[in-house]
Design an enzyme around this catalytic site. Structure first.
Site, PDB file in Angstrom:
ATOM      1  N   CYS A   1      34.316  43.156  32.555  1.00 44.65           N
ATOM      2  CA  CYS A   1      34.775  43.906  31.383  1.00 44.65           C
ATOM      3  C   CYS A   1      33.622  44.069  30.381  1.00 44.65           C
ATOM      4  CB  CYS A   1      36.014  43.259  30.780  1.00 44.65           C
ATOM      5  SG  CYS A   1      36.894  44.374  29.651  1.00 44.65           S
TER       6      CYS A   1
ATOM      7  N   HIS B   1      39.468  43.939  35.593  1.00 42.76           N
ATOM      8  CA  HIS B   1      39.560  42.472  35.597  1.00 42.76           C
ATOM      9  C   HIS B   1      39.954  41.989  36.992  1.00 42.76           C
ATOM     10  CE1 HIS B   1      39.302  41.602  31.230  1.00 42.76           C
ATOM     11  NE2 HIS B   1      39.744  42.838  31.125  1.00 42.76           N
TER      12      HIS B   1
ATOM     13  N   GLU C   1      40.205  39.039  37.961  1.00 44.19           N
ATOM     14  CA  GLU C   1      41.080  37.857  37.807  1.00 44.19           C
ATOM     15  C   GLU C   1      42.521  38.235  37.493  1.00 44.19           C
ATOM     16  OE1 GLU C   1      39.957  38.721  33.548  1.00 44.19           O
ATOM     17  OE2 GLU C   1      39.032  38.980  35.510  1.00 44.19           O
TER      18      GLU C   1
END
Length: 208
Positions: A85, A190, A192
């Site tokens: 990001c 992202h 994650e």
């Protein structure tokens, strides 16, 4: 092998930490630190980033010697680094969020606000969107074209050299989703927060 997630007080990075630890299991040591000696001696770095470009750059600069250590690790020693990001956006020369702010200057380019076409596209760009693979990337091993990843951002990285772009997504225009240049990797989305495919990208980075 040691992998260090740089914790420089740039917001909540617990989901990044949890995802990397989940993928690494017991095989790879994941350390979360801003200790310069530990960063220098690690094998790979993850540079997360939440908040504005300026706040993240300021937070890096607030830790004495951190930017120099990252430069040495990435540019001189050419060890693998993954920016996530705003972590990716800081690779640029300059960012225009809040005020004009100098970036790390690793990849020539700028970070500008997404053109929402007079409100036609909502900002921030939040949610799942489709990746268009532009070139092969080592962190996209076994990830198919048109896979969906999770985004939260209002600004985009516009590199001068389009050859560094590994994927884009269509939101108002073709926005850079990921880059790969030698040992430098970055995702605007992202991983994650991108379910199993995101974990696969993390695994690919750990396995480089």
């Amino acid at each position: 092998m040691n992998v260090t997630i740089v914790d420089y007080n740039s917001g909540n990075i617990s989901s990044v930490i949890n995802s990397f630890k989940e993928v690494a299991k017991e095989k790879i040591k994941i350390e979360v630190t801003s200790n310069l000696d530990k960063i220098k001696s690690t094998d790979k770095i993850v540079l997360p980033g939440q908040g504005s470009f300026k706040s993240c750059v300021d937070a890096l600069n607030n830790i004495d010697g951190l930017v120099d250590t990252l430069n040495e690790f990435t540019i001189i020693n050419k060890k693998p680094l993954l920016g996530i990001c705003v972590g990716l956006q800081m690779f640029a020369d300059v960012g225009y969020e809040e005020i004009e702010t100098k970036g790390l200057g690793w990849i020539k380019g700028r970070v500008s606000k997404i053109d929402n076409q007079n409100g036609k596209f909502k900002l921030p760009h939040i949610g799942w969107n489709e990746l268009n693979m532009v070139k092969e990337s080592r962190i996209f091993k076994e990830i198919k074209d048109k896979s969906h990843m999770y985004f939260v951002h209002s600004y985009e990285f516009i590199p001068k050299d389009k050859d560094v772009i590994s994927s884009t997504t269509n939101y108002s225009s073709n926005i850079v989703c990921s880059i790969e240049k030698e040992n430098i990797f970055g995702t605007q989305f992202h991983p994650e927060k991108s379910d199993k495919l995101g974990l696969k990208i993390i695994e690919n980075f750990l396995n480089l």
